[in-house]
Design an enzyme around this catalytic site. Structure first.
Site, PDB file in Angstrom:
ATOM      1  N   GLU A 251      37.557  42.952  31.133  1.00 40.47           N
ATOM      2  CA  GLU A 251      38.250  43.932  31.985  1.00 40.47           C
ATOM      3  C   GLU A 251      37.618  45.302  31.795  1.00 40.47           C
ATOM      4  OE1 GLU A 251      39.958  43.016  34.710  1.00 40.47           O
ATOM      5  OE2 GLU A 251      41.408  41.960  33.459  1.00 40.47           O
TER       6      GLU A 251
ATOM      7  N   ALA B  57      49.270  44.812  43.166  1.00 36.86           N
ATOM      8  CA  ALA B  57      49.622  43.955  42.028  1.00 36.86           C
ATOM      9  C   ALA B  57      48.422  43.670  41.146  1.00 36.86           C
ATOM     10  CB  ALA B  57      50.217  42.642  42.543  1.00 36.86           C
TER      11      ALA B  57
ATOM     12  N   SER C 215      43.535  42.311  43.815  1.00 37.39           N
ATOM     13  CA  SER C 215      42.395  42.618  44.695  1.00 37.39           C
ATOM     14  C   SER C 215      42.646  42.365  46.172  1.00 37.39           C
ATOM     15  CB  SER C 215      41.153  41.844  44.274  1.00 37.39           C
ATOM     16  OG  SER C 215      40.754  42.255  43.030  1.00 37.39           O
ATOM     17  N   SER C 216      43.792  42.853  46.644  1.00 32.48           N
ATOM     18  CA  SER C 216      44.036  42.739  48.080  1.00 32.48           C
ATOM     19  C   SER C 216      42.988  43.543  48.863  1.00 32.48           C
ATOM     20  CB  SER C 216      45.458  43.204  48.428  1.00 32.48           C
ATOM     21  OG  SER C 216      45.675  44.512  47.945  1.00 32.48           O
ATOM     22  N   SER C 217      42.565  44.705  48.330  1.00 35.78           N
ATOM     23  CA  SER C 217      41.589  45.518  49.089  1.00 35.78           C
ATOM     24  C   SER C 217      40.243  44.804  49.194  1.00 35.78           C
ATOM     25  CB  SER C 217      41.337  46.891  48.479  1.00 35.78           C
ATOM     26  OG  SER C 217      42.277  47.238  47.550  1.00 35.78           O
TER      27      SER C 217
ATOM     28  N   ASP D 123      35.588  42.599  41.928  1.00 34.90           N
ATOM     29  CA  ASP D 123      36.527  42.046  42.904  1.00 34.90           C
ATOM     30  C   ASP D 123      35.802  41.586  44.170  1.00 34.90           C
ATOM     31  OD1 ASP D 123      38.138  43.065  40.971  1.00 34.90           O
ATOM     32  OD2 ASP D 123      38.941  44.709  42.173  1.00 34.90           O
TER      33      ASP D 123
ATOM     34  N   TYR E  26      42.870  54.641  36.200  1.00 35.13           N
ATOM     35  CA  TYR E  26      41.620  53.867  36.240  1.00 35.13           C
ATOM     36  C   TYR E  26      40.427  54.819  36.159  1.00 35.13           C
ATOM     37  CZ  TYR E  26      38.041  50.610  37.965  1.00 35.13           C
ATOM     38  OH  TYR E  26      36.913  49.849  38.107  1.00 35.13           O
TER      39      TYR E  26
HETATM   40  C1  GLA Z   1      39.802  46.884  39.310  1.00 40.67           C
HETATM   41  C2  GLA Z   1      38.425  47.235  39.849  1.00 40.67           C
HETATM   42  C3  GLA Z   1      37.358  46.291  39.266  1.00 40.67           C
HETATM   43  C4  GLA Z   1      37.426  46.234  37.751  1.00 40.67           C
HETATM   44  C5  GLA Z   1      38.866  45.984  37.308  1.00 40.67           C
HETATM   45  C6  GLA Z   1      39.018  46.058  35.818  1.00 40.67           C
HETATM   46  O1  GLA Z   1      40.193  45.631  39.769  1.00 40.67           O
HETATM   47  O2  GLA Z   1      38.414  47.116  41.248  1.00 40.67           O
HETATM   48  O3  GLA Z   1      36.072  46.704  39.690  1.00 40.67           O
HETATM   49  O4  GLA Z   1      36.906  47.402  37.183  1.00 40.67           O
HETATM   50  O5  GLA Z   1      39.776  46.892  37.895  1.00 40.67           O
HETATM   51  O6  GLA Z   1      38.312  45.043  35.208  1.00 40.67           O
END
Ligand code: GLA
Length: 400
Positions: free
Chosen positions: A35, A127, A130-132, A176, A226
């Site tokens: 992660e 959530a 990775s909906s985007s 993602d 983030y």
């Molecule tokens: C989000 C970002 C990814 C990654 C994760 C953490 O999903 O879109 O690129 O950095 O966080 O692993």
């Protein structure tokens, strides 16, 4: 999926006057290990989920991009010739993700045709699933098909990441978009985010991935925790690079390198970097464990990854820590962790299949008993990455 497709086709016909010429899907994802490693050139291990975005597409004779979202019940229109990066926003409009992809493909040198796109998705939003990315990749594959063009999947992923980084101002890495474009049914992928290559990490049939939404929402776009974490990671990488120019990204650094520079950086930067280096290594170790059939050790690695994400990366929250603790107390659970960008979103647990149903029901009950919040729980299927979806020929044209 059939009902969703029917509904999408009906709406497309209403808005466009005819059936689409193509229909594409791209999935959301859950990440098992690695992660916040993807913007340091490290390894990560996501799997594509059967939640996805569907994009029905028809070409237009002009240069307009006309969009209709079923989920937002909104229509928008833009001209491909005049797409311009919108101002930064903490809550980017849904159509900016789509327009951003068109903009980015044009930056890639692709000549697009005008298009009518009708869009619907069932990836839970906010959530951490990775909906985007699923909207971006579904859009890219549909627009490329309309324009009769092909690009390698990693290039599609990069184009979608550029859309998110530059058009939507979200500071994400490549994970993602890569898994949404390249995912393989039944497998997680161990992605080398610098080489943009991946190895299959097969998830055994006797195990299930159970995703549990803490219902704490997170945000990647704009100024977010983030982005803050990313700056801390970059601080550490810069210090290490100044000392040893061969270290171009944290990917190149060992724990010994980091220890040797501990006093040259802020303590948070040291801790964040320690998480990134160890979590990237956990992906490498995790693939080997899966290949050796050592399921328990793989589960333990996931739980260890949670501790690192919580303590070193400081990216968990009380609700997700609670979910992980509860999950680990239940029969059949081999490992559990917070997945995705952090600060809320979902946990993922590795559960022996015969226990999966009771695990899901009990986890939901225990979480509700503790904090009076109903978590959404999904026993997930690992799906393929983006691709065309066939739909009945009956729907191809209303005029014939
Ligand atoms: C989000 C970002 C990814 C990654 C994760 C953490 O999903 O879109 O690129 O950095 O966080 O692993």
């Amino acid at each position: 999926m059939t009902d969703r497709i029917e509904n999408l086709l009906t709406h497309h016909r209403q808005h466009v006057g005819d059936a689409p010429t193509t229909l594409y899907q791209a999935p959301g994802r859950v990440n098992l290990l690695g992660e916040h490693t993807d913007y340091s050139g490290g390894f990560c291990m996501p799997a594509a989920l059967s939640f996805n975005t569907l994009v029905a597409a028809s070409p237009r004779a002009d240069t307009l991009l006309r969009l209709h979202s079923l989920d937002f019940a909104q229509s928008t229109e833009a001209d491909l010739r005049t797409l311009a990066i919108p101002p930064r926003s903490a809550h980017p409009a849904w159509n900016h993700y789509v327009e951003g992809v068109a903009w980015s493909l044009q930056q890639e040198g692709i000549t697009l045709t005008g298009a009518d796109l009708t869009i619907t998705g069932n990836v839970p939003q906010g959530a951490g699933l990775s909906s985007s990315a699923s909207i971006e990749v579904a859009t890219a594959t549909a627009l490329l098909a309309l324009a009769n063009q092909t690009l390698p999947k990693p290039t599609i992923a990069l184009a979608c990441q550029r859309a998110e980084n530059r058009y939507v101002h979200g500071s994400c890495g490549i994970m993602d978009q890569f898994i949404s474009a390249c995912g393989v049914r039944g497998n997680a992928l161990a992605i080398d985010t610098r080489a943009l290559t991946a190895e299959l990490a097969p998830i055994p049939d006797n195990l299930r991935l159970v995703v549990c939404n803490s219902m704490v929402t997170h945000q990647v776009a704009g100024e977010s925790p983030y982005a803050q974490r990313r700056r801390e990671v970059e601080e550490a990488a810069n210090v290490l690079h100044r000392k040893n120019p061969a270290i171009k990204q944290l990917r190149d650094a060992t724990l010994n390198d980091l220890e040797a520079s501990r006093l040259d950086m802020s303590y948070p930067a040291f801790l964040r970097a320690r998480h990134v280096i160890t979590d990237s290594q956990r992906v490498v170790d995790g693939v080997a464990l899966l290949r050796a059939g050592n399921q328990r050790a793989f589960g333990a690695l996931m739980t260890e990854a949670h501790a690192s994400f919580r303590d070193d990366f400081a990216a968990s929250c009380d609700q997700c820590d609670l979910l992980v603790r509860l999950a680990l107390s239940l029969p059949g659970c081999l490992g559990s962790r917070l997945t995705g960008g952090g600060f809320g979103g979902c946990t993922v647990s590795l559960v022996e299949a015969p226990h999966a149903d009771s695990f899901a029901a009990t986890l939901q009950k225990l979480y509700f008993d503790a904090i009076a919040v109903t978590a959404q729980i999904f026993i997930c299927e690992i799906a393929d990455g983006a691709g065309p979806v066939s739909f009945p020929p009956l729907h191809k044209s209303t005029s014939s």
